[in-house]
Scaffold this motif. Structure first.
Motif, short mmCIF file in Angstrom:
data_model
loop_
_atom_site.label_atom_id
_atom_site.label_comp_id
_atom_site.label_asym_id
_atom_site.label_seq_id
_atom_site.Cartn_x
_atom_site.Cartn_y
_atom_site.Cartn_z
N LYS A 1 36.58 21.28 47.09
CA LYS A 1 36.46 21.43 45.80
C LYS A 1 37.49 22.51 44.95
O LYS A 1 38.06 22.13 43.90
N ASN A 2 38.14 23.35 45.84
CA ASN A 2 39.14 24.04 45.40
C ASN A 2 40.49 23.48 45.51
O ASN A 2 41.91 24.33 45.19
N HIS B 1 44.11 20.66 56.53
CA HIS B 1 45.18 21.18 56.06
C HIS B 1 46.47 20.92 56.84
O HIS B 1 47.39 20.57 56.23
N GLU C 1 44.74 28.82 54.21
CA GLU C 1 45.41 28.21 53.52
C GLU C 1 46.89 28.74 53.69
O GLU C 1 47.63 27.97 53.16
N LYS C 2 47.18 29.76 54.12
CA LYS C 2 48.66 30.35 54.15
C LYS C 2 49.43 29.53 55.23
O LYS C 2 49.04 28.88 56.03
N LYS D 1 33.03 23.17 50.39
CA LYS D 1 33.39 24.07 49.57
C LYS D 1 35.10 24.18 49.35
O LYS D 1 35.61 24.19 48.04
N TYR D 2 35.75 24.14 50.39
CA TYR D 2 37.05 24.21 50.51
C TYR D 2 37.77 23.07 49.48
O TYR D 2 38.79 22.97 48.79
N ASN E 1 49.70 33.78 47.86
CA ASN E 1 48.62 33.35 46.70
C ASN E 1 47.90 32.12 47.39
O ASN E 1 48.19 31.26 47.63
N PHE E 2 46.78 32.68 47.89
CA PHE E 2 45.78 31.82 48.53
C PHE E 2 44.22 32.28 48.21
O PHE E 2 44.13 33.38 48.24
N ASN E 3 43.51 31.27 48.20
CA ASN E 3 42.01 31.25 48.02
C ASN E 3 41.46 31.64 49.16
O ASN E 3 40.45 32.55 49.38
N SER E 4 41.89 31.22 50.46
CA SER E 4 41.54 31.60 51.89
C SER E 4 42.62 31.84 52.69
O SER E 4 43.53 31.05 52.66
#
Length: 315
Positions: A283-284, A240, A140-141, A280-281, A134-137
């Protein structure tokens, strides 16, 4: 046709190896090969491998090499693999018996280059489920290569960094992600990680965490050379993997080197991450992760670890 080549580097894991190999030979996916590379292991791992090779001669291939680290062992396996897809399994871990069949079927159903599943970490006194799907980008995994299968044509001539570097997984998977592969996910804990004291990420060696700088710089060089470089993506990788993850890992350790290692990692972040709050990253990202990152950025990793410990106790 071999659908999946399973590459298993082995070093000093005699206590865990049989459980790993049992989970591989019993896979419901029949069209497989298991390439076991003994990376100069000093224990009785070789005897165990030979026992399994004798029992399963049609599917187990055995290679011995002088010790060169996990990256070099995996590369040796890639050089002889014949599968349509590649799976990298750590020799102290194990997988569900239908993991590879489910992942291969998913890859074919979606025409995917990479398939990812969730992971389960097994500690001495607790088990932790990791949602890796479950990742936005895709950046992120989890950077682990082990909870994924990769289309061999995607890997092509790409190889892991060697010289016994840590974080070679992150380097390898991130380079593949820069090519914008098609990714599918299976939200099941199919991969089981044996989190013991000898494992790399639980090791107390602070200095080896500086290897991540070498790995990130190599990603940058690769991205520039192949016209994949993007300032925001590169900033996110540092944010990250270093500002949050690596600095926190070192801050939990107890040795004389950790203070200087944290200083070096923080310096690298400040010199290379840019104004990360404008991207942008950022903000999420959840507020608690932003707090930890900002504390680490300003040299307050002791406070970030204190907050994480309090959070863990409140669970």
């Amino acid at each position: 046709m071999i659908k999946i080549s399973i590459i298993v580097p082995v070093w000093n894991v005699e206590k865990y190896l049989e459980k790993c190999l049992d989970s591989l030979v019993s896979q419901t996916l029949k069209e497989k090969e298991i390439i076991v590379i003994n990376d100069g292991s000093p224990d009785n791992s070789e005897q165990i491998i030979l026992k399994y090779q004798k029992r399963y001669p049609k599917i187990i291939k055995y290679i011995y090499k002088e010790n060169g680290g996990q990256g070099s062992a995996r590369n040796k396996g890639l050089d002889i693999a014949k599968g349509e897809f590649i799976s990298f399994i750590d020799s102290d871990d194990w997988i569900e018996k239908d993991m590879l069949e489910k992942m291969y079927n998913k890859a074919n159903e979606d025409n995917s280059d990479i398939v990812i599943c969730d992971m389960v970490d097994h500690y001495l006194n607790e088990t932790i489920y990791h949602d890796c799907t479950n990742f936005n980008s895709p950046y992120e995994k989890t950077p682990s290569a082990s909870n994924k299968i990769f289309k061999y044509s995607l890997i092509n001539k790409m190889r892991f960094l060697e010289d016994k570097l840590w974080y070679e997984d992150m380097n390898f998977t991130t380079k593949l992600l820069l090519t914008s592969p098609k990714i599918s996910t299976i939200s099941e804990g199919l991969y089981h990680c044996h989190a013991h004291e000898g494992s790399t990420m639980l090791n107390n060696n602070s200095l080896k965490n500086l290897d991540i700088i070498t790995c990130v710089e190599d990603i940058k060089d690769y991205a520039i050379k192949n016209n994949y470089y993007d300032k925001e993506i590169f900033s996110f990788i540092i944010f990250h993997h270093i500002l949050v993850t690596s600095i926190n890992r070192v801050a939990k350790q107890k040795n004389k080197d950790k203070k200087n290692v944290i200083k070096e990692l923080t310096k690298y972040c400040k010199n290379n991450i840019g104004e990360y709050k404008k991207y942008k990253y950022y903000k999420n990202i959840p507020i608690n992760r932003k707090i930890i990152a900002n504390l680490n950025y300003y040299g307050l990793s002791k406070i970030s670890i204190l907050l994480l410990n309090i959070k863990a106790k409140l669970k």
